[in-house]
Design a protein around this motif. Sequence first.
Motif, PDB file in Angstrom:
ATOM      1  N   GLY B 164     -10.372   4.377  -0.490  1.00  0.00           N
ATOM      2  CA  GLY B 164     -11.755   4.541  -0.762  1.00  0.00           C
ATOM      3  C   GLY B 164     -11.078   5.574  -1.843  1.00  0.00           C
ATOM      4  O   GLY B 164     -10.490   6.418  -1.991  1.00  0.00           O
ATOM      5  N   TYR B 165     -12.118   5.143  -3.335  1.00  0.00           N
ATOM      6  CA  TYR B 165     -11.603   6.137  -4.119  1.00  0.00           C
ATOM      7  C   TYR B 165     -11.677   8.175  -3.957  1.00  0.00           C
ATOM      8  O   TYR B 165     -10.244   8.218  -4.345  1.00  0.00           O
ATOM      9  N   GLU B 166     -12.386   8.681  -3.617  1.00  0.00           N
ATOM     10  CA  GLU B 166     -12.536   9.417  -3.767  1.00  0.00           C
ATOM     11  C   GLU B 166     -11.802   9.989  -2.233  1.00  0.00           C
ATOM     12  O   GLU B 166     -10.833  11.154  -2.425  1.00  0.00           O
ATOM     13  N   THR B 167     -11.008   8.784  -1.195  1.00  0.00           N
ATOM     14  CA  THR B 167     -10.449   9.452  -0.497  1.00  0.00           C
ATOM     15  C   THR B 167      -8.938   9.824  -0.679  1.00  0.00           C
ATOM     16  O   THR B 167      -7.907  10.688  -0.350  1.00  0.00           O
ATOM     17  N   ALA B 168      -8.920   8.405  -1.873  1.00  0.00           N
ATOM     18  CA  ALA B 168      -7.376   8.442  -2.128  1.00  0.00           C
ATOM     19  C   ALA B 168      -7.831   9.623  -3.398  1.00  0.00           C
ATOM     20  O   ALA B 168      -6.157  10.280  -3.165  1.00  0.00           O
ATOM     21  N   ARG B 169      -7.916  10.409  -3.793  1.00  0.00           N
ATOM     22  CA  ARG B 169      -8.155  11.810  -4.748  1.00  0.00           C
ATOM     23  C   ARG B 169      -7.802  13.071  -3.511  1.00  0.00           C
ATOM     24  O   ARG B 169      -7.002  13.372  -3.973  1.00  0.00           O
ATOM     25  N   ALA B 170      -8.704  12.976  -2.510  1.00  0.00           N
ATOM     26  CA  ALA B 170      -8.535  13.450  -1.592  1.00  0.00           C
ATOM     27  C   ALA B 170      -6.819  14.016  -1.362  1.00  0.00           C
ATOM     28  O   ALA B 170      -6.624  15.103  -0.446  1.00  0.00           O
ATOM     29  N   LEU B 171      -6.932  12.858  -0.691  1.00  0.00           N
ATOM     30  CA  LEU B 171      -5.425  12.731   0.143  1.00  0.00           C
ATOM     31  C   LEU B 171      -4.515  13.021  -0.881  1.00  0.00           C
ATOM     32  O   LEU B 171      -2.640  13.264  -0.820  1.00  0.00           O
ATOM     33  N   PHE B 172      -4.208  11.939  -2.090  1.00  0.00           N
ATOM     34  CA  PHE B 172      -2.906  11.755  -2.644  1.00  0.00           C
ATOM     35  C   PHE B 172      -3.742  12.664  -4.582  1.00  0.00           C
ATOM     36  O   PHE B 172      -3.638  12.147  -5.299  1.00  0.00           O
ATOM     37  N   GLU B 175       0.297  12.877  -6.665  1.00  0.00           N
ATOM     38  CA  GLU B 175       1.050  11.154  -6.344  1.00  0.00           C
ATOM     39  C   GLU B 175       0.364  10.293  -6.732  1.00  0.00           C
ATOM     40  O   GLU B 175      -0.839  10.413  -6.320  1.00  0.00           O
ATOM     41  N   ASP B 176       1.170   9.366  -6.445  1.00  0.00           N
ATOM     42  CA  ASP B 176       0.406   7.648  -6.387  1.00  0.00           C
ATOM     43  C   ASP B 176       0.678   7.464  -4.841  1.00  0.00           C
ATOM     44  O   ASP B 176       2.008   7.457  -4.619  1.00  0.00           O
ATOM     45  N   PRO B 177      -0.548   7.228  -4.672  1.00  0.00           N
ATOM     46  CA  PRO B 177      -0.831   6.695  -3.493  1.00  0.00           C
ATOM     47  C   PRO B 177       0.146   5.754  -2.634  1.00  0.00           C
ATOM     48  O   PRO B 177       0.523   5.396  -1.910  1.00  0.00           O
ATOM     49  N   LEU B 178      -0.118   4.324  -4.008  1.00  0.00           N
ATOM     50  CA  LEU B 178       0.624   2.858  -3.634  1.00  0.00           C
ATOM     51  C   LEU B 178       1.673   3.262  -3.188  1.00  0.00           C
ATOM     52  O   LEU B 178       2.816   3.738  -3.275  1.00  0.00           O
ATOM     53  N   ASP B 179       2.064   2.616  -1.382  1.00  0.00           N
ATOM     54  CA  ASP B 179       3.190   2.541  -0.838  1.00  0.00           C
ATOM     55  C   ASP B 179       3.190   3.295  -0.843  1.00  0.00           C
ATOM     56  O   ASP B 179       4.487   3.667   0.218  1.00  0.00           O
ATOM     57  N   ARG B 180       2.290   4.684  -0.053  1.00  0.00           N
ATOM     58  CA  ARG B 180       2.614   5.509   0.660  1.00  0.00           C
ATOM     59  C   ARG B 180       2.410   5.068   1.914  1.00  0.00           C
ATOM     60  O   ARG B 180       1.088   4.044   2.462  1.00  0.00           O
ATOM     61  N   PHE B 181       2.111   6.734   2.749  1.00  0.00           N
ATOM     62  CA  PHE B 181       2.211   6.223   4.715  1.00  0.00           C
ATOM     63  C   PHE B 181       1.141   7.292   4.628  1.00  0.00           C
ATOM     64  O   PHE B 181       0.971   8.564   4.114  1.00  0.00           O
ATOM     65  N   VAL B 182       0.121   6.358   5.420  1.00  0.00           N
ATOM     66  CA  VAL B 182      -1.150   7.748   5.982  1.00  0.00           C
ATOM     67  C   VAL B 182      -1.158   7.343   7.495  1.00  0.00           C
ATOM     68  O   VAL B 182      -0.918   5.965   7.716  1.00  0.00           O
ATOM     69  N   LYS B 183      -1.638   7.891   8.254  1.00  0.00           N
ATOM     70  CA  LYS B 183      -1.684   8.057   9.375  1.00  0.00           C
ATOM     71  C   LYS B 183      -3.103   7.307   9.558  1.00  0.00           C
ATOM     72  O   LYS B 183      -4.299   7.826   9.625  1.00  0.00           O
ATOM     73  N   ILE B 184      -3.796   7.038  10.770  1.00  0.00           N
ATOM     74  CA  ILE B 184      -4.904   6.058  11.450  1.00  0.00           C
ATOM     75  C   ILE B 184      -4.383   7.249  13.022  1.00  0.00           C
ATOM     76  O   ILE B 184      -3.991   5.565  13.608  1.00  0.00           O
ATOM     77  N   GLY B 185      -5.262   7.611  13.146  1.00  0.00           N
ATOM     78  CA  GLY B 185      -4.891   8.516  14.561  1.00  0.00           C
ATOM     79  C   GLY B 185      -3.646   8.591  14.747  1.00  0.00           C
ATOM     80  O   GLY B 185      -3.458   9.325  13.724  1.00  0.00           O
ATOM     81  N   SER B 186      -2.327   7.768  15.198  1.00  0.00           N
ATOM     82  CA  SER B 186      -0.997   8.338  16.037  1.00  0.00           C
ATOM     83  C   SER B 186      -0.051   7.429  14.558  1.00  0.00           C
ATOM     84  O   SER B 186       0.835   7.120  15.084  1.00  0.00           O
ATOM     85  N   LEU B 187      -1.005   5.516  14.254  1.00  0.00           N
ATOM     86  CA  LEU B 187      -0.553   5.237  13.654  1.00  0.00           C
ATOM     87  C   LEU B 187       0.075   5.158  12.273  1.00  0.00           C
ATOM     88  O   LEU B 187      -0.833   5.647  11.238  1.00  0.00           O
ATOM     89  N   PRO B 188       0.766   4.910  12.377  1.00  0.00           N
ATOM     90  CA  PRO B 188       1.366   4.753  10.352  1.00  0.00           C
ATOM     91  C   PRO B 188       1.035   3.921   9.629  1.00  0.00           C
ATOM     92  O   PRO B 188       0.648   2.600  10.506  1.00  0.00           O
ATOM     93  N   PHE B 189      -0.139   3.583   8.417  1.00  0.00           N
ATOM     94  CA  PHE B 189      -0.346   2.713   8.067  1.00  0.00           C
ATOM     95  C   PHE B 189       0.109   2.931   6.248  1.00  0.00           C
ATOM     96  O   PHE B 189      -0.013   3.906   5.998  1.00  0.00           O
ATOM     97  N   ARG B 190       0.758   1.589   5.705  1.00  0.00           N
ATOM     98  CA  ARG B 190       0.714   1.528   4.564  1.00  0.00           C
ATOM     99  C   ARG B 190      -0.459   1.031   3.345  1.00  0.00           C
ATOM    100  O   ARG B 190      -1.077   0.591   3.425  1.00  0.00           O
ATOM    101  N   VAL B 191      -0.580   1.989   2.475  1.00  0.00           N
ATOM    102  CA  VAL B 191      -1.518   2.151   1.933  1.00  0.00           C
ATOM    103  C   VAL B 191      -1.033   0.927   0.564  1.00  0.00           C
ATOM    104  O   VAL B 191       0.045   1.106  -0.137  1.00  0.00           O
ATOM    105  N   VAL B 192      -2.074  -0.184   0.323  1.00  0.00           N
ATOM    106  CA  VAL B 192      -1.685  -1.073  -0.674  1.00  0.00           C
ATOM    107  C   VAL B 192      -2.887  -1.418  -1.883  1.00  0.00           C
ATOM    108  O   VAL B 192      -2.271  -1.964  -2.352  1.00  0.00           O
ATOM    109  N   GLY B 193      -3.538  -0.387  -1.479  1.00  0.00           N
ATOM    110  CA  GLY B 193      -4.914  -0.643  -2.962  1.00  0.00           C
ATOM    111  C   GLY B 193      -5.656   0.517  -3.108  1.00  0.00           C
ATOM    112  O   GLY B 193      -5.810   1.189  -1.736  1.00  0.00           O
ATOM    113  N   ILE B 194      -6.344   1.010  -4.255  1.00  0.00           N
ATOM    114  CA  ILE B 194      -7.703   2.126  -3.981  1.00  0.00           C
ATOM    115  C   ILE B 194      -8.512   1.261  -4.493  1.00  0.00           C
ATOM    116  O   ILE B 194      -8.251   0.355  -5.945  1.00  0.00           O
ATOM    117  N   LEU B 195      -9.890   1.526  -3.727  1.00  0.00           N
ATOM    118  CA  LEU B 195     -11.400   0.905  -4.447  1.00  0.00           C
ATOM    119  C   LEU B 195     -10.987   1.067  -5.225  1.00  0.00           C
ATOM    120  O   LEU B 195     -11.219   2.706  -5.843  1.00  0.00           O
TER     121      LEU B 195
END
Lengths: 223, 422
Positions: B164-172, B175-195
């Motif tokens: 989500g827009y604000e989450t992207a701004r808060a976490l990154f 930097e550009d969030p696209l193609d970076r990894f975030v962790k949900i719980g303990s699992l890595p997920f790749r960011v593919v888009g921003i709303l």
Amino acid sequence: MPGLIDIAGLRKEYPMRGGAVQALRGVTLSVQAGEYIAIVGASGSGKSTLLYLLGMLVTPTAGQYRFDGKEVQTLSDVERSRLRGREIGFVFQSFHLLPQFTVLENVLLASRYCPPAREDPSRRALQLLERVGLSHRLEHHPAELSNGEMQRVAIARALLTDPRLLLADEPTGNLDERTGNEITALLEELNREGKTVILITHNPALAGRAARRIAIKDGQVAA
Amino acid sequence: MRPLGLWREAWRNLLLHRSRSALAILGIIFGVASVICMTSISEVARRDVTSRIERLGLRNVIVDSIKPQAVADEERRDTGASRIARYGVTRADLEVLKASLPQIETVLPIRILSQDLYAGLKKAEAAVAATTPDYPRVMEHAISRGRFLTAMDESRCLPVCVLGYETARALFPLEDPLDRFVKIGSLPFRVVGILSLKGQTGTGSALSNPDQTVFLPFSSSFARFGSLQIRVGQGSQEATQIEVHRTVLRVADRALLAPVAQATLNLMRKRHQAGDVEVSLPYALLEEHRRSERIFLWVMGSIAAISLLVGGIGIMNIMLANVAERRPEIGLRRALGATQGEVLRLFLGESILLCAVGGVLGLGAGIGLARAVGALAGWTVAFQPLTFPLGLAVAMLAGLLFGTLPARRAARLDPVLALRSE
Ligand SMILES: Nc1ncnc2c1ncn2[C@@H]1O[C@H](COP(=O)(O)OP(=O)(O)O)[C@@H](O)[C@H]1O
Ligand SMILES: [Mg+2]
């Protein structure tokens, strides 16, 4: 011959709690155009009631009033008000100038409800104020004038619509002797120019100068 | 110079007693100001609520999973034992809905995971929502960068996510969030888009702010986090199994909304006798909101009417005092040829003018007050333009209404008595 004013058997009763007050008990008289009349009588005898009846501000309880051939009782409030505004000028003991207006505006107020037919009211107001010797006080407020000056303004106001009849209720009652004489002289002069003047006065000297005197006693014309 | 007209003369008469006139119109000023202030604030509130509801989608039916009474009761008893609470809409329900209600164009499931979201060591205050590729279209939410989840992400249960827009701004922030990894719980997920930025929507705690949400594929949530969600409390372990928290049903046509909502309700009642499913219609919510808004307007109108009544009584009071004080003037005007009607109009004109001045001042005060409240509360203040002429007209009407009694008294005065009172 019908006069300017013909009244017959005029009565005025004021209903009061303790029984009706008989202010006028049958007055009959005629006034010809151009007369100068002084009404005299004791205080409470009914002089003012008679004057305001003639001025159409009081409706009689009984009797007849014909002004210039018109039956006044048959007129509507609007017709009577217009007739009063055009044909009758009032002068009061306490002047009744309005404090919120200037001298000029006070005079012009007379054209507020009955604009003069021919003349421009403000030109006439200026002429009248010049005639009563107050053209230098146009923008003053009444509070800045002396009693004599206020009465002159009131006379100018009474003359604005060029009425045929001037009614004055003790016009000199609030003035000193000299000023009172000046005002009386002014009224006499207006009478000579053709105005019919009826005034109430307590001053025997002024009454004596009138061509005709009407004495009122207990609501009736005394012999 | 001409004699003054009615209005200018009325103005001069009022100026004669400035402070009295000023005090007399205070009530009117407050009355009109409160009307303006209240309508503008309600207008702000209305626009806010309306747009929240509209963001839920006026062509959608919403099916929410709710905690049934039995589960809530058991939680309150708190036996300390371990248990599993199962309730709400299941994946099987979704298939039944699709199969039995062909008027439904899209069935969009949303599942909320009680997991935390991190980028590196930074934790985001964000909801974790699992959903399908239909989300942007059904919720009318545009993509700002990259892409949303795709059918391939879904079928392969891929570890990708959209911020989500604000989450992207808060976490990154930098930097550009696209193609970076975030962790949900303990699992890595790749960011593919921003709303893009959307704003708050309707109700429902975890679902109310899509701008502070991370979205992952619906299938991935089951494949990677399982169907149980375990919360560890003091001395107890609680597991809940809710497969779908919210289901959004999109219908092809607004006319189908009510019948689809009814059919869904019937279907769900049959399948969920525990009462753990709730069906709502944003469109109906809007209608209901409009109804309560009308009630609010009535209440507000009554308050305004009362304050104007009080103001009007103040005007009447002052005008009665004016008439009593200006009796000689009334007599004089009659002697100068004024009819009863003209005396009436003079005093009526004065009270209308007085109220009009109060009305104009009240408009100004109301605008200022609303702005001040708006600035304090952080609202953008919105005025309904119609309230301005309306407020003024109502004030003048109050002048007419409450000026009538004093004006009639003036007109009926015996002129001789009036001239005598000195
Ligand atoms: N409006 C009124 N209501 C009741 N009584 C009145 C009114 N006007 C005058 N009167 C009474 O009528 C009588 C005549 O009054 P007025 O005409 O003023 O006499 P004058 O002017 O000769 O002093 C007095 O007794 C007075 O009290
Ligand atoms: Mg008298």
